[in-house]
Design a protein around this motif. Structure first.
Motif, PDB file in Angstrom:
ATOM      1  N   GLU A  72       0.883  -1.173  -0.031  1.00 25.22           N
ATOM      2  CA  GLU A  72      -0.018  -0.115   0.231  1.00 25.22           C
ATOM      3  C   GLU A  72       0.717   1.334  -0.052  1.00 25.22           C
ATOM      4  N   LEU A  73       1.888   1.257   0.864  1.00 19.01           N
ATOM      5  CA  LEU A  73       2.543   2.317   0.920  1.00 19.01           C
ATOM      6  C   LEU A  73       3.306   2.626  -0.443  1.00 19.01           C
ATOM      7  N   CYS A  74       3.951   1.534  -0.955  1.00 17.48           N
ATOM      8  CA  CYS A  74       4.639   1.791  -2.282  1.00 17.48           C
ATOM      9  C   CYS A  74       3.774   2.300  -3.254  1.00 17.48           C
ATOM     10  N   GLN A  75       2.570   1.589  -3.331  1.00 16.31           N
ATOM     11  CA  GLN A  75       1.743   2.291  -4.497  1.00 16.31           C
ATOM     12  C   GLN A  75       1.410   3.552  -4.305  1.00 16.31           C
ATOM     13  N   LYS A  76       1.104   3.889  -3.123  1.00 17.52           N
ATOM     14  CA  LYS A  76       0.951   5.355  -2.829  1.00 17.52           C
ATOM     15  C   LYS A  76       2.029   6.202  -3.443  1.00 17.52           C
ATOM     16  N   ALA A  77       3.073   6.026  -3.129  1.00 13.89           N
ATOM     17  CA  ALA A  77       4.425   6.586  -3.624  1.00 13.89           C
ATOM     18  C   ALA A  77       4.715   6.456  -5.052  1.00 13.89           C
ATOM     19  N   GLY A  78       4.170   5.812  -5.608  1.00 13.40           N
ATOM     20  CA  GLY A  78       4.333   5.561  -7.071  1.00 13.40           C
ATOM     21  C   GLY A  78       5.412   4.287  -7.503  1.00 13.40           C
ATOM     22  N   TYR A  79       5.576   3.531  -6.748  1.00 12.72           N
ATOM     23  CA  TYR A  79       6.543   2.458  -7.102  1.00 12.72           C
ATOM     24  C   TYR A  79       5.697   1.146  -7.152  1.00 12.72           C
ATOM     25  N   ASP A  80       5.942   0.400  -8.152  1.00 14.19           N
ATOM     26  CA  ASP A  80       5.607  -0.825  -8.845  1.00 14.19           C
ATOM     27  C   ASP A  80       6.131  -1.939  -8.212  1.00 14.19           C
ATOM     28  N   TYR A  81       7.329  -1.985  -7.410  1.00 16.54           N
ATOM     29  CA  TYR A  81       7.805  -3.159  -6.637  1.00 16.54           C
ATOM     30  C   TYR A  81       8.341  -2.847  -5.463  1.00 16.54           C
ATOM     31  N   PHE A  82       8.616  -3.575  -4.728  1.00 17.53           N
ATOM     32  CA  PHE A  82       9.492  -3.352  -3.118  1.00 17.53           C
ATOM     33  C   PHE A  82      10.137  -4.722  -2.810  1.00 17.53           C
ATOM     34  N   GLN A  83      11.009  -4.399  -1.966  1.00 11.19           N
ATOM     35  CA  GLN A  83      12.130  -5.705  -1.247  1.00 11.19           C
ATOM     36  C   GLN A  83      12.248  -5.003   0.051  1.00 11.19           C
ATOM     37  N   TYR A  84      12.361  -6.124   0.973  1.00 15.64           N
ATOM     38  CA  TYR A  84      12.724  -5.962   2.277  1.00 15.64           C
ATOM     39  C   TYR A  84      14.234  -5.879   2.394  1.00 15.64           C
ATOM     40  N   THR A  85      14.708  -4.782   2.894  1.00 14.60           N
ATOM     41  CA  THR A  85      16.200  -4.673   3.278  1.00 14.60           C
ATOM     42  C   THR A  85      16.557  -5.253   4.452  1.00 14.60           C
ATOM     43  N   ASN A  86      15.469  -5.449   5.547  1.00 15.78           N
ATOM     44  CA  ASN A  86      15.722  -6.060   6.808  1.00 15.78           C
ATOM     45  C   ASN A  86      14.296  -6.297   7.470  1.00 15.78           C
ATOM     46  N   SER A 112      -3.082 -15.899  33.510  1.00 16.66           N
ATOM     47  CA  SER A 112      -2.660 -16.325  32.093  1.00 16.66           C
ATOM     48  C   SER A 112      -1.569 -15.226  31.762  1.00 16.66           C
ATOM     49  N   ILE A 113      -0.860 -15.819  30.771  1.00 14.95           N
ATOM     50  CA  ILE A 113       0.477 -15.146  30.390  1.00 14.95           C
ATOM     51  C   ILE A 113       0.042 -14.569  28.981  1.00 14.95           C
ATOM     52  N   ASP A 114       0.171 -13.162  28.677  1.00 11.76           N
ATOM     53  CA  ASP A 114      -0.312 -12.515  27.683  1.00 11.76           C
ATOM     54  C   ASP A 114       1.223 -12.521  26.495  1.00 11.76           C
ATOM     55  N   LYS A 115       0.844 -12.940  25.037  1.00 10.54           N
ATOM     56  CA  LYS A 115       2.042 -13.151  24.440  1.00 10.54           C
ATOM     57  C   LYS A 115       1.608 -11.901  23.069  1.00 10.54           C
ATOM     58  N   GLU A 116       2.660 -11.460  22.624  1.00 11.02           N
ATOM     59  CA  GLU A 116       2.477 -10.508  21.475  1.00 11.02           C
ATOM     60  C   GLU A 116       3.560 -10.793  20.460  1.00 11.02           C
ATOM     61  N   THR A 117       3.101 -10.890  19.099  1.00 12.66           N
ATOM     62  CA  THR A 117       3.953 -11.096  17.990  1.00 12.66           C
ATOM     63  C   THR A 117       4.147  -9.825  17.302  1.00 12.66           C
ATOM     64  N   SER A 118       5.660  -9.438  17.027  1.00  8.00           N
ATOM     65  CA  SER A 118       5.683  -8.584  16.216  1.00  8.00           C
ATOM     66  C   SER A 118       6.533  -8.816  15.077  1.00  8.00           C
ATOM     67  N   THR A 119       6.316  -7.816  14.007  1.00 10.57           N
ATOM     68  CA  THR A 119       7.121  -7.925  12.774  1.00 10.57           C
ATOM     69  C   THR A 119       7.661  -6.540  12.458  1.00 10.57           C
ATOM     70  N   VAL A 120       8.741  -6.571  12.301  1.00 11.01           N
ATOM     71  CA  VAL A 120       9.592  -5.082  11.767  1.00 11.01           C
ATOM     72  C   VAL A 120      10.163  -5.404  10.544  1.00 11.01           C
ATOM     73  N   VAL A 121      10.059  -4.538   9.540  1.00  7.56           N
ATOM     74  CA  VAL A 121      10.685  -4.355   8.310  1.00  7.56           C
ATOM     75  C   VAL A 121      11.084  -3.094   7.765  1.00  7.56           C
ATOM     76  N   GLU A 122      12.062  -3.087   7.017  1.00  4.51           N
ATOM     77  CA  GLU A 122      12.523  -1.802   6.302  1.00  4.51           C
ATOM     78  C   GLU A 122      12.213  -2.111   5.024  1.00  4.51           C
ATOM     79  N   VAL A 123      11.418  -1.612   4.321  1.00  8.76           N
ATOM     80  CA  VAL A 123      11.050  -1.907   2.990  1.00  8.76           C
ATOM     81  C   VAL A 123      11.480  -0.795   2.031  1.00  8.76           C
ATOM     82  N   THR A 124      12.100  -1.046   0.803  1.00 11.94           N
ATOM     83  CA  THR A 124      12.332  -0.010  -0.228  1.00 11.94           C
ATOM     84  C   THR A 124      11.518  -0.215  -1.433  1.00 11.94           C
ATOM     85  N   GLY A 125      10.858   0.932  -1.903  1.00 11.74           N
ATOM     86  CA  GLY A 125       9.898   1.040  -3.070  1.00 11.74           C
ATOM     87  C   GLY A 125      11.236   1.024  -4.323  1.00 11.74           C
ATOM     88  N   LEU A 126      10.750   0.188  -5.517  1.00 16.14           N
ATOM     89  CA  LEU A 126      11.464   0.311  -6.686  1.00 16.14           C
ATOM     90  C   LEU A 126      10.463   0.637  -7.893  1.00 16.14           C
TER      91      LEU A 126
END
Length: 151
Positions: A72-86, A112-126
């Motif tokens: 969504e972010l890449c499309q909004k910025a005018g990029y047709d492709y993206f890749q994760y750098t991290n 009860s023990i609460d758990k959370e799942t997190s994902t962090v990426v650095e994405v570059t538009g191409l």
């Protein structure tokens, strides 16, 4: 006895709030208990995207959410492709909730023990798909048309 009623109400409210996976459109804030998306633009063509889900949000779902947000972010910025750098996904135990009472020298309780799942990426538009790439290159339109969330 009044304290037990208050503790029971808190336990019921906590259960109701944690009964579903964190929805896709959630922005991280105080009101979402730190769950949801946080997006920071780190270069003209790059963003750091993080998503934190609750106990019912598994690794695959957080990764899917981040992939869609990247497209969504890449499309909004005018990029047709993206890749994760991290990219990094973690699942952590973050808290414990308990309630107890004592009756006739017998202690009753529940935790009860609460758990959370997190994902962090650095994405570059191409703008174009590179002929040779060190990492996988994703097609923005393909992701947006084929990867869906069930919310």
């Amino acid at each position: 006895m009044k304290i037990l009623k208050h503790i029971s109400m808190l336990a019921i409210v906590a259960c109701l709030l944690s009964a579903c996976a964190t929805p896709y459109n959630t922005e991280k804030s105080f009101w979402t208990f730190g769950k949801g998306f946080e997006t920071v633009q780190i270069a003209p063509d790059s963003w750091q995207i993080s998503f934190v889900g609750n106990t019912n949000t598994d690794r695959a779902l957080t990764q899917k959410y981040v992939m869609i947000k990247s497209a969504e972010l890449c499309q909004k910025a005018g990029y047709d492709y993206f890749q994760y750098t991290n990219a990094q996904t973690n699942s952590d135990a973050v808290g414990q909730f308990g309630a107890g009472s004592q009756s006739n020298n017998i202690l009753f309780g529940s935790t009860s023990i609460d758990k959370e799942t997190s994902t962090v990426v650095e994405v570059t538009g191409l703008k174009t798909k590179p002929a040779q790439a060190n990492t996988r290159v994703y097609d923005v339109n393909y992701i947006l048309n084929h990867v869906k969330v069930d919310n």
